[in-house]
Design a protein around this motif. Structure first.
Motif, PDB file in Angstrom:
ATOM      1  N   ALA A  41       8.537 -50.856  73.930  1.00  0.00           N
ATOM      2  CA  ALA A  41       8.580 -51.651  72.702  1.00  0.00           C
ATOM      3  C   ALA A  41       7.567 -52.792  72.768  1.00  0.00           C
ATOM      4  O   ALA A  41       7.287 -53.322  73.841  1.00  0.00           O
ATOM      5  CB  ALA A  41       9.982 -52.202  72.476  1.00  0.00           C
ATOM      6  N   GLY A  96       6.128 -52.087  60.075  1.00  0.00           N
ATOM      7  CA  GLY A  96       6.420 -52.090  61.496  1.00  0.00           C
ATOM      8  C   GLY A  96       6.532 -53.482  62.071  1.00  0.00           C
ATOM      9  O   GLY A  96       6.802 -54.429  61.335  1.00  0.00           O
ATOM     10  N   THR A 134       5.781 -45.497  65.941  1.00  0.00           N
ATOM     11  CA  THR A 134       6.550 -45.984  67.079  1.00  0.00           C
ATOM     12  C   THR A 134       6.166 -45.197  68.328  1.00  0.00           C
ATOM     13  O   THR A 134       5.570 -44.122  68.237  1.00  0.00           O
ATOM     14  CB  THR A 134       8.071 -45.901  66.797  1.00  0.00           C
ATOM     15  OG1 THR A 134       8.772 -46.621  67.801  1.00  0.00           O
ATOM     16  CG2 THR A 134       8.552 -44.458  66.746  1.00  0.00           C
ATOM     17  N   HIS A 135       6.529 -45.738  69.467  1.00  0.00           N
ATOM     18  CA  HIS A 135       6.276 -45.053  70.732  1.00  0.00           C
ATOM     19  C   HIS A 135       7.053 -43.737  70.746  1.00  0.00           C
ATOM     20  O   HIS A 135       8.202 -43.675  70.313  1.00  0.00           O
ATOM     21  CB  HIS A 135       6.735 -45.945  71.893  1.00  0.00           C
ATOM     22  CG  HIS A 135       6.223 -45.513  73.228  1.00  0.00           C
ATOM     23  ND1 HIS A 135       6.543 -44.311  73.803  1.00  0.00           N
ATOM     24  CD2 HIS A 135       5.401 -46.145  74.104  1.00  0.00           C
ATOM     25  CE1 HIS A 135       5.949 -44.203  74.970  1.00  0.00           C
ATOM     26  NE2 HIS A 135       5.250 -45.298  75.178  1.00  0.00           N
ATOM     27  N   ASN A 138      10.470 -44.064  72.193  1.00  0.00           N
ATOM     28  CA  ASN A 138      11.419 -45.013  71.609  1.00  0.00           C
ATOM     29  C   ASN A 138      12.375 -44.241  70.698  1.00  0.00           C
ATOM     30  O   ASN A 138      12.233 -44.219  69.475  1.00  0.00           O
ATOM     31  CB  ASN A 138      10.681 -46.124  70.857  1.00  0.00           C
ATOM     32  CG  ASN A 138      11.597 -47.251  70.451  1.00  0.00           C
ATOM     33  OD1 ASN A 138      12.815 -47.094  70.399  1.00  0.00           O
ATOM     34  ND2 ASN A 138      11.003 -48.393  70.150  1.00  0.00           N
ATOM     35  N   SER A 141      14.206 -46.160  67.818  1.00  0.00           N
ATOM     36  CA  SER A 141      13.328 -46.425  66.671  1.00  0.00           C
ATOM     37  C   SER A 141      13.054 -45.150  65.885  1.00  0.00           C
ATOM     38  O   SER A 141      13.093 -45.147  64.645  1.00  0.00           O
ATOM     39  CB  SER A 141      12.016 -47.042  67.161  1.00  0.00           C
ATOM     40  OG  SER A 141      11.144 -47.271  66.080  1.00  0.00           O
ATOM     41  N   ARG A 142      12.791 -44.061  66.586  1.00  0.00           N
ATOM     42  CA  ARG A 142      12.520 -42.798  65.898  1.00  0.00           C
ATOM     43  C   ARG A 142      13.731 -42.348  65.085  1.00  0.00           C
ATOM     44  O   ARG A 142      13.588 -41.906  63.944  1.00  0.00           O
ATOM     45  CB  ARG A 142      12.115 -41.724  66.906  1.00  0.00           C
ATOM     46  CG  ARG A 142      10.749 -42.019  67.521  1.00  0.00           C
ATOM     47  CD  ARG A 142      10.291 -40.933  68.428  1.00  0.00           C
ATOM     48  NE  ARG A 142       9.998 -39.725  67.643  1.00  0.00           N
ATOM     49  CZ  ARG A 142       9.578 -38.586  68.170  1.00  0.00           C
ATOM     50  NH1 ARG A 142       9.392 -38.488  69.469  1.00  0.00           N
ATOM     51  NH2 ARG A 142       9.348 -37.547  67.409  1.00  0.00           N
ATOM     52  N   THR A 170       1.955 -42.058  70.138  1.00  0.00           N
ATOM     53  CA  THR A 170       2.544 -42.688  68.954  1.00  0.00           C
ATOM     54  C   THR A 170       3.048 -41.637  67.988  1.00  0.00           C
ATOM     55  O   THR A 170       2.287 -40.764  67.561  1.00  0.00           O
ATOM     56  CB  THR A 170       1.502 -43.583  68.254  1.00  0.00           C
ATOM     57  OG1 THR A 170       1.085 -44.601  69.174  1.00  0.00           O
ATOM     58  CG2 THR A 170       2.074 -44.240  67.012  1.00  0.00           C
TER      59      THR A 170
END
Length: 193
Positions: A41, A96, A134-135, A138, A141-142, A170
């Motif tokens: 993050a 974001g 997003t990573h 993550n 977040s996804r 990403t």
């Protein structure tokens, strides 16, 4: 400028254009959950918050609007979110740099923030598309992005070099204008349930 730096208000949250006066409150918010310690993050630590806020304010001068998120139930600043990489000629912008204090995660805060941000883009400014990045790792977040109704466009492999030197893949998601009415109804339904 395509997007004005105006506040946005809902029932649960107020999105206030980010100002240096928000720094101390954001330092308090980020301590709840210590999200800056997550390797995947990009959340500022309390010590780097002043620089983070100053950079966001500078970005607003170029049309990248950052907000402090105020929870109306408590009156406290509980996080931040923004439009970045704004592409005015093509009427699209990513949303974001979003993070929240642990106390408000999995509450109506994020849902209403996204409803306000998306409505501002699609309804008020005739956006063609909105993007989320997003990573790849993550998962929280996804999952949150997918719950909004965004669709995975693809993975940008070895897209960024992170603070620790590792490479970030990403995950890129989007919502397009024709999907907005259904996404809006989905978000409103989540707020009512």
């Amino acid at each position: 400028m395509w997007l004005p730096n105006d506040p946005l208000h809902g029932e649960h949250v107020a999105l206030e254009p980010l100002a240096e006066a928000h720094t101390a409150d954001l330092q308090t918010a980020v301590r709840d959950g210590e999200a800056w310690k997550l390797w995947y993050a990009s959340v500022p630590s309390p010590e780097t918050m002043a620089d983070y806020v100053r950079a966001a304010i500078e970005g607003a001068e170029a049309g990248n609007i950052a907000y402090a998120v105020r929870a109306k139930a408590t009156g406290r600043i509980v996080g931040t979110t923004r439009y970045y990489g704004v592409d005015a000629p093509n009427r699209r912008a990513p949303i974001g740099y979003t993070w929240y204090a642990k106390a408000v995660r999995r509450t109506p805060v994020n849902t209403e923030c996204k409803l306000l941000l998306l409505g501002n883009l699609f309804h008020d400014h005739d956006a063609v598309a909105v993007e989320f990045r997003t990573h790849f790792f993550n998962q929280a977040s996804r999952a949150a992005i997918e719950r909004l109704g965004a669709k995975l466009d693809g993975i940008l492999r070895s897209h960024q070099i992170l603070r620790d030197g590792s490479l970030r893949d990403t995950a890129v998601y989007s919502i397009i204008a024709t999907e907005w009415p259904a996404v809006r109804m989905n978000l409103l339904g989540k707020l009512l349930s």
